[in-house]
Every structure is written in structure tokens, then in C-alpha cells.
Design an enzyme around this catalytic site. Structure first.
Site, short mmCIF file in Angstrom:
data_model
loop_
_atom_site.label_atom_id
_atom_site.label_comp_id
_atom_site.label_asym_id
_atom_site.label_seq_id
_atom_site.Cartn_x
_atom_site.Cartn_y
_atom_site.Cartn_z
N VAL A 46 2.40 32.75 50.37
CA VAL A 46 2.71 34.05 50.96
C VAL A 46 3.62 34.83 50.02
O VAL A 46 4.60 34.29 49.49
CB VAL A 46 3.39 33.88 52.33
CG1 VAL A 46 3.73 35.25 52.93
CG2 VAL A 46 2.49 33.09 53.28
N LEU A 47 3.30 36.09 49.84
CA LEU A 47 4.15 37.00 49.05
C LEU A 47 4.86 37.94 49.99
O LEU A 47 4.24 38.57 50.86
CB LEU A 47 3.29 37.80 48.07
CG LEU A 47 4.00 38.93 47.31
CD1 LEU A 47 5.09 38.37 46.39
CD2 LEU A 47 3.00 39.78 46.53
N ASP A 48 6.18 38.06 49.83
CA ASP A 48 7.00 38.96 50.64
C ASP A 48 7.54 40.05 49.71
O ASP A 48 8.46 39.83 48.93
CB ASP A 48 8.15 38.17 51.27
CG ASP A 48 8.98 39.00 52.23
OD1 ASP A 48 8.74 40.22 52.34
OD2 ASP A 48 9.90 38.42 52.87
N GLY A 66 9.68 43.01 49.03
CA GLY A 66 10.87 43.60 49.64
C GLY A 66 11.46 42.63 50.64
O GLY A 66 11.60 42.93 51.82
N GLY A 89 14.38 41.47 51.21
CA GLY A 89 15.71 41.64 51.77
C GLY A 89 16.56 40.40 51.59
O GLY A 89 16.59 39.77 50.53
N THR A 133 12.89 41.33 45.58
CA THR A 133 13.79 42.40 46.01
C THR A 133 14.34 43.09 44.77
O THR A 133 14.33 42.51 43.67
CB THR A 133 14.95 41.84 46.85
OG1 THR A 133 15.87 42.90 47.16
CG2 THR A 133 15.71 40.74 46.12
N ILE A 134 14.82 44.32 44.94
CA ILE A 134 15.45 45.04 43.84
C ILE A 134 16.97 45.07 44.02
O ILE A 134 17.66 45.82 43.34
CB ILE A 134 14.88 46.47 43.69
CG1 ILE A 134 14.72 47.17 45.05
CG2 ILE A 134 13.52 46.41 43.01
CD1 ILE A 134 15.96 47.66 45.67
N SER A 135 17.49 44.23 44.91
CA SER A 135 18.93 44.15 45.16
C SER A 135 19.47 42.80 44.72
O SER A 135 19.01 41.76 45.20
CB SER A 135 19.22 44.36 46.65
OG SER A 135 20.53 43.94 46.98
N CYS A 187 19.81 58.38 62.93
CA CYS A 187 18.49 57.74 62.88
C CYS A 187 18.03 57.31 64.27
O CYS A 187 16.85 57.46 64.62
CB CYS A 187 18.51 56.56 61.93
SG CYS A 187 18.60 57.04 60.18
#
Length: 383
Positions: free
Chosen positions: A172-174, A176, A178, A198-200, A355
Site C-alpha cells: 500500500v502506498l500512502d 501524504g 502525515g 510526506t513533505i514534512s 473553517c
């Protein structure tokens, strides 16, 4: 001036800006210095001029600066949006600037992809740990049969797993991932192997800790750099950072990574309009370079790459999720107040409240869309 504002609101001067704002607010149920909990209380004489000049950016910055307060910002936002002030609150200059930028620049290019991670997601794991529930899901919960935030987030994760028809041993690819919410849940409860990106940096660090001992790999990586093949792909709360100029690339990438009989679940906030704009305040302070997709934009970008098997909207549940985050944030702020500024506190309170009001007014949606590459047979989506 502190956020408690011990003094009474000021008597607003009778200026042209004040009269224009009163006219705009007429019929909305919101009044400056009114008696209702959703009426903003004003503490600075230049409030009206600032909001009239800068629109939503000025309104949000004025709140961060302590120029006004409101007991129920969420209700204020809902009433203003229902009254039709959403688009009018964005100044022509703001709209033109975003269109010019997005026309000449790819605001979500690979070179710029890590900006939102550095500016928002890397702000501090201690803050998000106190705002979110133990799953560390930073996306809409599923409240159909839940009565707590934690229950709603577990239900959302399990709903995604059921829609993907996970089975032990699947790859499985996730996209983003988090703080590793889905990766941990799917690996622990369904026996799958997960690659999360993720980019964080802060998200990656904590996600690796949370998934230690599980068949989970967490990478600091842009989706455009991925290679390989996966039985299932999931993307929860990441598509909002892709941008309209990259939608086709995104779906083309997913199609190439997904096995022929595979399934892909896209979980994303959605817009009612096919626009290339963004709220100026949210773009500057919360999610830089973000953009919400529309139904048409998703349909057009995925066409020729994937087949849409199911489309579910539970956007109303985001209102409840955001208000739960706000309650957590308020309840635990004292634990981290010495590490963050009062301005940061106001920023998050305003963001979460506005929001929530936007989802309550049905200005925003939350979609779970299930795609395939055309596998044979019927697909019945769980609910």
C-alpha cells in the site's frame, strides 16, 4: 493588548468604511459590537477601514493583532458565508494576484512542494499532539456512528481500509501520510505493508516513531519522485496541496504506480466552484500555495487515467471535527503556551473556527473518491 480584552469594545466612529460594512452585513444576522455571541466586538478604530481595504486577509490579521474578538467565530463565519459574503470579502487585488502567480508560476512545483511542510506541518508536533486525537489524524473524521473525535477518526481510517478492500500482504502506498495515522492503522489491523510519503520533516520523524516495529516505511519525498507498483494507493488530506497545474500529473503518477487490479482512494476537501484562487489569509498563514479542487477539476484530470467507482461526500462531518480540534486546542493550550506566542494561539483559533463555519455553511465539501484502473466486476462501496 491581551486576548482577554478587559476593557469594553470601542464606539466605532461614523466613517464611510463603517457604513459600507454595516450595509454588507445587513441581513446576515451579524452586527459589529452586537449582543449575540457571533457578533464581533471591536477594539480598534481602524478595524472597518482595514477590513474594507484588505478583505479576509485584513479580517484575519486584525484578529491576530487583537483588534477584535468574538465568542463564536464559527457561527459568525457561517452566517457571513450563507449571506454570500465569501467571494465579496476577497479583494480584487487578491484575486488578480493569485491568478497572475498561478498563471506564470507553478505554485506547487517540486521546488516549492516543501514550503507548506516547513511553514505549517513542521510548526511543532507538541501543538498538533494536543489539538488532534491519539490517531494523529489531521483530516475529517467520520461521525456517522461516532460520538467522540477519536471514534470518528478510527471510523474514517477503517472506512478507507474497507473501501480499499485491504488484505494481508498487500503493498500500500500512502501519499501524504502525515504523522502515520493510516499507515499504522492499516499495517496493525489489516496486515499490509505500507510506504508513506510526506513533505514534512517533523511528520516523518514522528510517523517513524509511531510505526516502529510495523511493516511501514516513511519517506520524506514528493509524489512526483515515486517509482514502483502497489496493490492499493491512498491519499488522505494531501490533494489540497497539489494545485490545478499538477492535477493531470498527479493522476498520471497514481495510474502508473497502481497495479492493474488495484484501487485508489482519494480523500480531499472540495470546492463548490472551479476556481484557481485561494483565501488570502489561509494562503499566507496556514496552507501556503494550497488550492481546493472542484468536482469538474477532479473529473477532467482523472479522465483517461482512472475510472471513478464511487464518490462520497461527508463534508458536514468536518464541522464537528474542526470544533473538536478547537476544544482540544483550547483545553491544552496552557501546556504549551510558554513555547508559542499569543499571536499563534489566535491564528489557530481563527483558522479552526472559520473553517468550521465554512463547512457548516456548505461552502466546502469533503470527498472520498474511489478509483480503479478498470478491474472487472462490480464494486459496492461500504458506508
Amino acid at each position: 493588548m491581551t486576548s482577554d480584552h478587559p476593557m469594553a469594545p470601542i464606539a466605532l466612529p461614523d466613517t464611510r468604511a463603517r457604513r459600507v460594512l454595516d450595509t454588507l452585513l445587513d441581513g446576515s444576522g451579524v452586527a459589529l459590537n452586537g449582543d449575540n455571541p457571533w457578533d464581533p466586538q471591536i477594539y480598534h478604530p481602524d478595524f472597518c477601514a482595514r477590513v474594507l481595504r484588505q478583505g479576509t486577509l485584513g479580517l484575519g490579521e486584525a484578529y491576530m493583532d487583537g483588534w477584535w474578538k468574538c465568542e463564536r467565530i464559527d457561527e459568525m463565519a457561517c452566517r457571513l458565508l450563507t449571506h454570500g459574503l465569501g467571494e465579496r470579502a476577497k479583494t480584487p487585488a487578491d484575486r488578480l494576484m493569485y491568478r497572475l502567480q498561478s498563471g506564470f508560476l507553478n505554485l506547487q512545483s517540486k521546488a516549492r512542494a516543501y514550503i507548506v511542510g516547513e511553514r505549517h506541518y513542521d510548526l511543532g508536533n507538541d501543538l498538533f499532539e494536543r489539538m488532534l486525537d491519539p490517531t494523529m489524524c489531521y483530516s475529517c473524521g467520520y461521525w456517522k456512528n461516532a460520538d467522540t473525535l477519536h471514534g470518528a477518526q478510527l471510523a474514517k481510517l477503517e472506512l478507507a481500509c474497507r473501501k480499499l478492500e485491504l488484505a494481508p500482504g498487500m503493498r500500500v502506498l500512502d501519499i501524504g501520510c502525515g504523522w502515520g495515522s493510516f499507515a499504522e492503522h492499516a499495517a496493525r489491523r489489516h496486515g499490509v505493508e505500507v510506504t508513506g510519503i510526506t513533505i514534512s520533516r517533523e511528520q516523518a520523524r514522528l510517523a517513524r516513531q509511531r510505526c516502529e516495529g510495523l511493516p511501514v516505511e516513511i519517506r520524506l519525498q514528493d509524489y512526483r519522485d515515486l517509482a514502483g507498483h502497489f496493490d492499493r494507493i491512498v491519499s488522505i488530506g494531501m490533494f489540497e496541496h497539489v494545485g490545478h497545474r499538477n492535477y493531470a500529473t498527479y493522476f498520471d503518477t497514481v495510474a502508473h504506480l497502481l497495479d492493474r487490479d488495484g484501487l485508489f482512494l482519494l480523500h480531499s476537501i472540495g470546492s463548490n466552484r472551479s476556481d484557481v484562487g485561494a483565501d488570502p489569509w489561509v494562503d499566507r498563514y496556514i496552507f501556503p500555495n494550497g488550492q481546493l479542487p472542484s468536482v469538474r477539476q477532479i473529473a477532467e484530470a482523472s479522465e483517461g487515467h482512472l475510472i471513478m467507482e464511487d464518490w462520497q461526500n461527508f463534508g458536514a462531518d468536518y464541522d464537528t471535527t474542526l470544533m473538536s480540534w478547537l476544544a482540544n486546542f483550547d483545553a491544552h493550550w496552557h501546556e504549551i503556551a510558554d513555547r508559542y506566542s499569543e499571536r499563534t494561539q489566535r491564528m489557530f483559533r481563527y483558522y479552526l473556527s472559520v473553517c468550521a463555519g465554512a463547512f457548516r455553511a456548505r461552502e466546502l465539501q469533503l470527498w472520498q473518491i474511489l478509483f480503479s484502473r478498470g478491474r472487472p466486476g462490480r464494486y459496492d462501496a461500504p458506508r
